[in-house]
Design a protein around this motif. Structure first.
Motif, short mmCIF file in Angstrom:
data_model
loop_
_atom_site.label_atom_id
_atom_site.label_comp_id
_atom_site.label_asym_id
_atom_site.label_seq_id
_atom_site.Cartn_x
_atom_site.Cartn_y
_atom_site.Cartn_z
N GLN A 10 5.04 -15.98 6.18
CA GLN A 10 6.27 -15.57 5.50
C GLN A 10 6.12 -15.30 4.01
O GLN A 10 7.06 -14.81 3.38
CB GLN A 10 7.34 -16.65 5.71
N GLY A 11 4.96 -15.64 3.44
CA GLY A 11 4.76 -15.43 2.01
C GLY A 11 5.52 -16.44 1.17
O GLY A 11 6.13 -17.39 1.70
N PHE A 12 5.49 -16.24 -0.12
CA PHE A 12 6.14 -17.20 -1.02
C PHE A 12 7.66 -17.19 -0.88
O PHE A 12 8.32 -18.20 -1.17
CB PHE A 12 5.74 -16.90 -2.47
N GLN A 13 8.23 -16.09 -0.44
CA GLN A 13 9.69 -16.05 -0.26
C GLN A 13 10.14 -16.98 0.85
O GLN A 13 11.26 -17.49 0.81
CB GLN A 13 10.13 -14.61 0.03
N GLY A 14 9.29 -17.20 1.85
CA GLY A 14 9.65 -18.10 2.94
C GLY A 14 9.10 -19.50 2.78
O GLY A 14 9.26 -20.34 3.67
N PHE A 15 8.44 -19.75 1.65
CA PHE A 15 7.77 -21.02 1.41
C PHE A 15 8.78 -22.03 0.90
O PHE A 15 8.97 -22.21 -0.30
CB PHE A 15 6.64 -20.81 0.40
N ALA A 64 -13.52 -13.30 4.85
CA ALA A 64 -13.26 -14.08 6.06
C ALA A 64 -11.97 -14.90 5.99
O ALA A 64 -11.60 -15.54 6.97
CB ALA A 64 -14.44 -15.03 6.33
N ASP A 65 -11.28 -14.87 4.85
CA ASP A 65 -10.10 -15.74 4.65
C ASP A 65 -8.87 -14.89 4.35
O ASP A 65 -8.60 -14.54 3.20
CB ASP A 65 -10.38 -16.71 3.51
N SER A 66 -8.09 -14.58 5.37
CA SER A 66 -6.92 -13.71 5.19
C SER A 66 -5.85 -14.38 4.35
O SER A 66 -5.13 -13.70 3.59
CB SER A 66 -6.34 -13.32 6.56
N LEU A 67 -5.71 -15.72 4.43
CA LEU A 67 -4.71 -16.40 3.61
C LEU A 67 -5.08 -16.30 2.14
O LEU A 67 -4.22 -16.02 1.29
CB LEU A 67 -4.59 -17.87 4.02
N LEU A 68 -6.33 -16.50 1.80
CA LEU A 68 -6.77 -16.40 0.41
C LEU A 68 -6.56 -14.97 -0.09
O LEU A 68 -6.14 -14.77 -1.24
CB LEU A 68 -8.24 -16.81 0.29
N GLN A 69 -6.81 -13.98 0.75
CA GLN A 69 -6.55 -12.60 0.37
C GLN A 69 -5.07 -12.40 0.02
O GLN A 69 -4.73 -11.77 -0.99
CB GLN A 69 -6.93 -11.65 1.50
N ARG A 70 -4.19 -12.94 0.85
CA ARG A 70 -2.75 -12.77 0.62
C ARG A 70 -2.32 -13.49 -0.66
O ARG A 70 -1.49 -12.97 -1.42
CB ARG A 70 -1.95 -13.30 1.81
N TRP A 97 -0.59 -11.72 -3.82
CA TRP A 97 0.70 -12.18 -4.36
C TRP A 97 0.60 -12.48 -5.85
O TRP A 97 1.53 -12.21 -6.61
CB TRP A 97 1.18 -13.42 -3.61
N GLU A 98 -0.53 -13.05 -6.27
CA GLU A 98 -0.70 -13.36 -7.69
C GLU A 98 -0.60 -12.09 -8.54
O GLU A 98 -0.08 -12.10 -9.65
CB GLU A 98 -2.06 -14.01 -7.92
N ILE A 99 -1.12 -10.98 -7.99
CA ILE A 99 -1.12 -9.73 -8.72
C ILE A 99 0.25 -9.05 -8.67
O ILE A 99 0.74 -8.54 -9.69
CB ILE A 99 -2.19 -8.77 -8.14
N SER A 100 0.88 -9.07 -7.50
CA SER A 100 2.11 -8.30 -7.31
C SER A 100 3.38 -9.10 -7.55
O SER A 100 4.43 -8.51 -7.86
CB SER A 100 2.15 -7.72 -5.89
N GLU A 101 3.34 -10.41 -7.38
CA GLU A 101 4.54 -11.24 -7.53
C GLU A 101 4.26 -12.44 -8.42
O GLU A 101 4.32 -13.59 -7.97
CB GLU A 101 5.03 -11.71 -6.15
N PRO A 102 3.93 -12.22 -9.69
CA PRO A 102 3.60 -13.36 -10.57
C PRO A 102 4.79 -14.29 -10.74
O PRO A 102 5.93 -13.86 -10.78
CB PRO A 102 3.22 -12.68 -11.89
N GLY A 103 4.49 -15.57 -10.80
CA GLY A 103 5.52 -16.58 -10.97
C GLY A 103 4.88 -17.94 -11.10
O GLY A 103 3.66 -18.08 -10.94
N PRO A 104 5.66 -18.98 -11.39
CA PRO A 104 5.09 -20.32 -11.61
C PRO A 104 4.26 -20.82 -10.44
O PRO A 104 3.22 -21.45 -10.64
CB PRO A 104 6.34 -21.20 -11.82
N ILE A 161 0.89 -18.99 -10.16
CA ILE A 161 0.04 -19.40 -11.28
C ILE A 161 -0.66 -20.70 -10.96
O ILE A 161 -1.83 -20.90 -11.32
CB ILE A 161 0.88 -19.52 -12.57
N ARG A 162 0.03 -21.60 -10.25
CA ARG A 162 -0.59 -22.85 -9.82
C ARG A 162 -1.81 -22.57 -8.93
O ARG A 162 -2.85 -23.20 -9.07
CB ARG A 162 0.41 -23.70 -9.03
N PHE A 163 -1.66 -21.63 -8.01
CA PHE A 163 -2.74 -21.29 -7.10
C PHE A 163 -3.92 -20.69 -7.87
O PHE A 163 -5.08 -21.03 -7.62
CB PHE A 163 -2.25 -20.32 -6.03
N ALA A 164 -3.62 -19.78 -8.79
CA ALA A 164 -4.69 -19.13 -9.56
C ALA A 164 -5.43 -20.15 -10.43
O ALA A 164 -6.66 -20.10 -10.54
CB ALA A 164 -4.09 -18.03 -10.43
#
Length: 208
Positions: A33-38, A109-115, A119-126, A129-132
């Motif tokens: 669901q991405g960060f919107q569904g998190f 090999a890691d689709s979650l890490l790719q996503r 997201w870090e590039i297209s939807e920056p937010g607090p 930033i924690r993940f990065a």
């Protein structure tokens, strides 16, 4: 008389299992669901537990995001070490080769890490930033541990060059996953990626 081995505290064991289930559920929700569904409710529902446990164990969504960021980043570090294999690099160039080539393979090999990176590039937010930040910390720590006494040549801005190499690796993998290539270069088959691996080696050896 044989000493009796103490059994783990059942409450400790149950909490550990619950935390594992929560982390797995959070990763699943994030991937689907991405960060919107998190959110707390979605994660608790996926984990099959009371949402109050997420507050008790992690202090809420921010604490859980930190835990997920660390989990993903530490997984990256472990897989980088596996990709690097045994032995110490013979030079700083050899170290950076291992870093960049290993990062490419782990990310492919890691689709979650790719996503997460997308997201870090297209939807920056607090939260992203924690993940990065967690990933950057793990990559720096990995280089420091693997480097030993190896040093880059003088008058070379190694941190900036390494950042550009990792950024290029990220973009190539994301473009390959999205549209199958980049700048007219197909990135589908292992033969395609062999071309990239050879070019990484050329670039690294030319700089270092």
């Amino acid at each position: 008389m044989t000493d009796k081995i103490a059994e783990p505290n059942p409450k400790t064991r149950d909490r550990a299992r619950t935390e594992e289930a929560i982390i797995a559920a959070a990763r699943s929700v994030l991937a689907d669901q991405g960060f919107q569904g998190f959110g707390i409710n979605a994660i608790a529902r996926q984990a099959g537990c009371d949402k109050q446990l997420l507050y008790r164990y992690y202090g809420g969504l921010d604490g859980l995001a930190d835990a997920i960021g660390n989990d993903v980043a530490n997984g990256l570090g472990r897989r980088l070490t596996e990709q690097a294999g045994e032995g110490v690099p013979d030079s700083y160039a050899g170290l950076i080769e291992k870093l960049v080539l290993g990062f490419i393979e782990v990310l492919r090999a890691d689709s979650l890490l790719q996503r997460i990176i997308a997201w870090e590039i297209s939807e920056p937010g607090p939260m992203v930033i924690r993940f990065a930040s967690a990933r950057s910390f793990v990559l720096r720590r990995w280089v420091e541990k693997q480097r030993g006494d190896l040093m880059p040549p003088p008058a070379v801005d190694a941190p900036a060059i390494n950042a550009m190499l990792i950024a290029a690796a990220q973009h190539l993998v994301l473009s390959a996953s999205s549209i199958g290539g980049f700048a007219g270069i197909d990135l589908v088959t292992d033969e395609d990626w062999s071309r990239i691996r050879a070019s990484v080696r050329q670039l690294v050896r030319a700089v270092y």
